[in-house]
Design a protein around this motif. Structure first.
Motif, PDB file in Angstrom:
ATOM      1  N   GLY A 179      13.105  70.687  -6.603  1.00 17.84           N
ATOM      2  CA  GLY A 179      14.159  71.080  -5.677  1.00 17.84           C
ATOM      3  C   GLY A 179      13.859  70.769  -4.228  1.00 17.84           C
ATOM      4  O   GLY A 179      14.670  71.085  -3.355  1.00 17.84           O
ATOM      5  N   ARG A 180      12.714  70.152  -3.945  1.00 18.21           N
ATOM      6  CA  ARG A 180      12.341  69.799  -2.574  1.00 18.21           C
ATOM      7  C   ARG A 180      12.478  68.300  -2.386  1.00 18.21           C
ATOM      8  O   ARG A 180      12.052  67.503  -3.227  1.00 18.21           O
ATOM      9  CB  ARG A 180      10.910  70.237  -2.280  1.00 18.21           C
ATOM     10  CG  ARG A 180      10.677  71.732  -2.366  1.00 18.21           C
ATOM     11  CD  ARG A 180       9.235  72.071  -2.057  1.00 18.21           C
ATOM     12  NE  ARG A 180       8.838  71.627  -0.733  1.00 18.21           N
ATOM     13  CZ  ARG A 180       7.600  71.727  -0.260  1.00 18.21           C
ATOM     14  NH1 ARG A 180       6.651  72.265  -1.006  1.00 18.21           N
ATOM     15  NH2 ARG A 180       7.311  71.302   0.955  1.00 18.21           N
ATOM     16  N   TYR A 181      13.095  67.917  -1.252  1.00 21.26           N
ATOM     17  CA  TYR A 181      13.258  66.503  -0.935  1.00 21.26           C
ATOM     18  C   TYR A 181      11.965  65.955  -0.316  1.00 21.26           C
ATOM     19  O   TYR A 181      11.261  66.659   0.410  1.00 21.26           O
ATOM     20  CB  TYR A 181      14.422  66.297   0.034  1.00 21.26           C
ATOM     21  CG  TYR A 181      15.763  66.686  -0.540  1.00 21.26           C
ATOM     22  CD1 TYR A 181      16.101  66.350  -1.845  1.00 21.26           C
ATOM     23  CD2 TYR A 181      16.699  67.393   0.221  1.00 21.26           C
ATOM     24  CE1 TYR A 181      17.317  66.701  -2.380  1.00 21.26           C
ATOM     25  CE2 TYR A 181      17.930  67.745  -0.306  1.00 21.26           C
ATOM     26  CZ  TYR A 181      18.230  67.399  -1.606  1.00 21.26           C
ATOM     27  OH  TYR A 181      19.448  67.743  -2.139  1.00 21.26           O
ATOM     28  N   LEU A 182      11.668  64.687  -0.608  1.00 25.38           N
ATOM     29  CA  LEU A 182      10.450  64.030  -0.141  1.00 25.38           C
ATOM     30  C   LEU A 182      10.814  62.894   0.813  1.00 25.38           C
ATOM     31  O   LEU A 182      11.924  62.359   0.764  1.00 25.38           O
ATOM     32  CB  LEU A 182       9.657  63.475  -1.328  1.00 25.38           C
ATOM     33  CG  LEU A 182       9.368  64.454  -2.473  1.00 25.38           C
ATOM     34  CD1 LEU A 182       8.722  63.730  -3.640  1.00 25.38           C
ATOM     35  CD2 LEU A 182       8.486  65.597  -1.991  1.00 25.38           C
ATOM     36  N   ASN A 183       9.872  62.518   1.680  1.00 21.33           N
ATOM     37  CA  ASN A 183      10.087  61.371   2.568  1.00 21.33           C
ATOM     38  C   ASN A 183       8.840  60.501   2.710  1.00 21.33           C
ATOM     39  O   ASN A 183       8.677  59.799   3.701  1.00 21.33           O
ATOM     40  CB  ASN A 183      10.561  61.834   3.953  1.00 21.33           C
ATOM     41  CG  ASN A 183       9.465  62.549   4.725  1.00 21.33           C
ATOM     42  OD1 ASN A 183       8.498  63.033   4.138  1.00 21.33           O
ATOM     43  ND2 ASN A 183       9.616  62.637   6.040  1.00 21.33           N
ATOM     44  N   ASP A 184       7.964  60.571   1.691  1.00 20.84           N
ATOM     45  CA  ASP A 184       6.778  59.722   1.740  1.00 20.84           C
ATOM     46  C   ASP A 184       7.119  58.324   1.209  1.00 20.84           C
ATOM     47  O   ASP A 184       8.047  58.141   0.431  1.00 20.84           O
ATOM     48  CB  ASP A 184       5.636  60.339   0.929  1.00 20.84           C
ATOM     49  CG  ASP A 184       6.043  60.577  -0.517  1.00 20.84           C
ATOM     50  OD1 ASP A 184       7.245  60.814  -0.764  1.00 20.84           O
ATOM     51  OD2 ASP A 184       5.177  60.530  -1.404  1.00 20.84           O
ATOM     52  N   LEU A 185       6.341  57.348   1.641  1.00 20.43           N
ATOM     53  CA  LEU A 185       6.512  55.957   1.214  1.00 20.43           C
ATOM     54  C   LEU A 185       5.234  55.523   0.509  1.00 20.43           C
ATOM     55  O   LEU A 185       4.166  55.472   1.118  1.00 20.43           O
ATOM     56  CB  LEU A 185       6.814  55.054   2.414  1.00 20.43           C
ATOM     57  CG  LEU A 185       7.071  53.574   2.101  1.00 20.43           C
ATOM     58  CD1 LEU A 185       8.291  53.415   1.219  1.00 20.43           C
ATOM     59  CD2 LEU A 185       7.247  52.788   3.404  1.00 20.43           C
ATOM     60  N   GLN A 186       5.348  55.245  -0.797  1.00 19.99           N
ATOM     61  CA  GLN A 186       4.215  54.846  -1.618  1.00 19.99           C
ATOM     62  C   GLN A 186       4.406  53.395  -2.048  1.00 19.99           C
ATOM     63  O   GLN A 186       5.531  52.902  -2.154  1.00 19.99           O
ATOM     64  CB  GLN A 186       4.111  55.738  -2.859  1.00 19.99           C
ATOM     65  CG  GLN A 186       4.096  57.225  -2.563  1.00 19.99           C
ATOM     66  CD  GLN A 186       2.745  57.720  -2.122  1.00 19.99           C
ATOM     67  OE1 GLN A 186       1.740  57.034  -2.300  1.00 19.99           O
ATOM     68  NE2 GLN A 186       2.689  58.913  -1.544  1.00 19.99           N
TER      69      GLN A 186
END
Length: 669
Positions: free
Chosen positions: A204-211
């Motif tokens: 339920g949590r949005y992410l903004n990492d770039l892998q």
């Protein structure tokens, strides 16, 4: 679109959802606990579905009208009719996940995901101490000719991707590096043999990492983004990630905690590792997630999705990447119904294909085609092994083949990997995975890359009851067996197949014409073999010509009748779609009215409770007044008795001969 859990285990998952929502089996007052978490309308619907699932259809008498809450609860339950309990369970879990996507993760902390020793390439299963559940990682997850490949395949373990010599099977490669957080509804794109993963949803949590996954060394690493004041991206999910200009990534739209009013396009520059916002002109679309984005020439074509208010969309917008200008298109024909989490592809730089997707209550398996030159929608006839309805799937094209992976149908994850030949519009099944694996999940991504000079599909992530961060690889074949099993009639030209399949009468006309051509060829052969008997041949030709003319007239008549019938069917279809649209609008209006009435009933119940409290207060005051009145009457009576005693004392004093002064003193005392 919020996802419904794939591979749901009923009724265990239903009872877990019911307990989480506040239905613990106690009295009907539990609806109050649910209303504290969700809106009044959602609380009533969850209450009704819980009753239907646990007790069956409503057989209770209708409450009195002066009990608005009880009346609303009874109406909601009774409105479900004879809905089966399993269907009520499914809808209960579906609605709960739409309102609170991360509920399951908060009640299932005892489930521990597997950890893999990358160096040894052996699965290290971590067992939860409280229940002993474990999920070993499967190195091979596909079937080949109906035979399941065991996870202990030593060749796979020792040689890694070198064993991808068998076509059309999914293999889990030995990936090194720190794996990204498990997620779904993320974006994925490939630039120079590197797969970039951005954003997504986890618990339920949005992410903004770039892998980034280097597909030459098969190792994960995280991209360290350089912060800039003009372009730091907020966490999001349901967006699209598009490679652009050789060394840039475009992140288009997506859901976020604080959505903007319009669709935002973010640009990540690989050389500088910085995000920025793409400056555009014209009227941009409203913000959305779950939409589709395809790159056609120098334009982006955006279709459908779900806005921040959970309203489904079926509009079409085009962004010119040269002028950076938005255009809202209004194609002719019947567009796909509003939907999100569908798949889109472009064929021959001209035809936009839309497949599947879902609404708030159903999933689709329809196929729609938009001619980007004439801007006309059509719904062609699908052939072959027609796929089942699904949403949250992912697709990638190789030539004229469109591969579709994963997805779900609100009941379970889709286990088949399918392919559509976009020239013949024939579906085929490539392979089928077994078990509850990441490939049979919603919100996963599939990208196209190459390995040892051959095309490969690379899948990552997804959600099927638990979040995944696994990588799987498939090397597709380009054999004719993947094209079609229905090759009895000639294959139409690739650029006109879509148009030909949209009109059944056109196919009939083609078949009739080819039939006449075949008969003419037979006549020519007979004439060649009969040169020695020319008179008989001429007579035979005349007879055959007469027969052909008669057959031609009959076929033309049949063709005209078929055309009239097709025209009538199209007219009836248009009328039915119009009626369906009117009914849908009426349904939406009734839903709005019902929500307003339910809200008003709750407010009236609150007012009634306040009035009852005031009445109780007034009753207490009335009793206190009665007590004071009795006390006052008693005091007055005592005073009267005292005066009487005083007056009687004066008479007796006079009779006893007491002097007046003393009597006065007595009276005063």
């Amino acid at each position: 679109m919020a996802k419904v859990s794939s591979g749901l285990a009923y009724p265990e998952r239903f009872y877990a959802a019911a307990s989480y929502a506040g239905f613990d089996g106690s009295a009907d007052s539990t609806v109050g606990a649910v209303a504290s978490k969700f809106s009044n309308e959602t609380a009533l619907l969850l209450y009704a579905l819980h009753k239907q699932a646990t007790l069956g259809p409503c057989n209770m008498p209708k409450p009195k009208s002066w009990k608005p809450i009880e009346h609303s609860k009874w109406t909601s339950w009774n409105g479900l009719g004879d809905m089966p309990s399993t269907e009520a369970m499914r809808l209960f879990v579906k609605i709960l996940e739409e309102e609170d996507p991360g509920w399951y993760s908060r009640v299932s902390n005892n489930v521990v995901e597997p950890m893999v020793d990358v160096k040894m390439n052996n699965p290290e299963v971590v067992v939860a101490p409280d229940n002993g559940n474990a999920y070993p990682e499967m190195k091979t997850v596909a079937t080949v000719n109906g035979h399941f490949l065991e996870s202990q395949d030593k060749d796979v373990v020792s040689e890694g991707l070198e064993v991808v010599s068998v076509y059309d099977q999914w293999v889990s490669p030995p990936v090194s590096g720190k794996h990204p957080k498990a997620r779904y509804e993320h974006g994925a794109a490939v630039i120079e043999d590197k797969m970039y993963i951005f954003g997504g949803n986890h618990n339920g949590r949005y992410l903004n990492d770039l892998q980034v996954l280097d597909m030459r060394s098969w190792s994960w690493s995280k991209v360290e983004v350089q912060e800039r004041t003009d372009g730091m991206t907020s966490p999001c999910a349901g967006h699209s990630l598009i490679p652009w200009d050789g060394n840039k990534l475009l992140s288009v739209g997506g859901h976020s905690r604080d959505p903007s009013e319009t669709l935002q396009v973010k640009v990540f520059d690989l050389p500088t590792c910085t995000w920025s916002t793409l400056k555009t002109y014209g009227k941009p679309p409203i913000s959305r997630g779950g939409h589709s984005v395809v790159h056609v020439g120098t334009t982006l074509v955006i279709f459908g999705g779900q806005d921040a208010n959970r309203s489904l969309l079926n509009d079409l917008h085009i962004l010119d990447l040269e002028s950076m200008t938005w255009d809202e298109m209004d194609p002719v024909g019947v567009p796909p119904s509003p939907r999100s989490d569908h798949a889109a592809a472009v064929h021959a730089d001209r035809y936009l294909l839309i497949f599947g997707g879902g609404s708030h209550s159903a999933c689709f398996n329809d196929l729609h085609v938009l001619d980007l030159q004439t801007m006309e929608w059509s719904r062609p006839i699908q052939q072959g092994e027609i796929p089942s309805p699904r949403a949250g799937h992912s697709g990638v094209t190789i030539g004229e083949n469109w591969f579709i992976v994963g997805g779900g149908d609100n009941k379970s994850g889709v286990s088949e990997t399918i392919v559509l030949n976009m020239s013949t519009l024939v579906w085929s099944v490539v392979t089928t995975v077994q078990g509850r694996v990441s490939l049979a999940s919603e919100g996963a991504t599939v990208v196209l890359s190459s390995y040892s000079g051959e095309d490969i599909l690379v899948a990552f992530g997804g959600y099927n009851g638990r979040y995944n961060n696994e990588v799987n690889v498939l090397k597709p074949s380009h054999k004719t067996s993947l094209q079609t099993k229905l090759t009895e009639r000639p294959v139409p030209d690739s650029l006109s197949a879509v148009q030909n399949n949209t009109n059944a009468t056109r196919d009939l006309e083609s078949e009739l014409g080819m039939g006449q051509e075949g008969k003419t060829r037979e006549i020519v052969m007979e004439n060649t073999d009969s040169e020695r008997n020319i008179p008989k041949v001429e007579e035979m030709n005349k007879n055959l010509v007469a027969v052909l003319k008669a057959e031609k007239e009959e076929l033309e008549s049949s063709l005209a009748n078929e055309r009239m019938h097709a025209q009538q069917l199209r007219q009836e279809l248009t009328e039915a779609e119009t009626r369906n649209g009117d009914l849908y609008k009426e349904l939406q209006s009734l839903r709005g009215q019902l929500a307003a009435e339910q809200s008003r009933c709750f407010k009236l119940e609150v007012d009634v409770a306040e009035l009852r409290q005031k009445l109780q207060t007034m009753e207490t005051l009335r009793k206190e007044v009665e007590i004071l009145q009795r006390q006052k009457a008693a005091s007055e009576q005592a005073a009267l008795d005292a005066r009487q005693r005083q007056s009687s004392g004066g008479v007796w004093g006079w009779l006893a001969g007491t002097p007046p002064d003393q009597r006065a003193n007595i009276d005063e005392s």
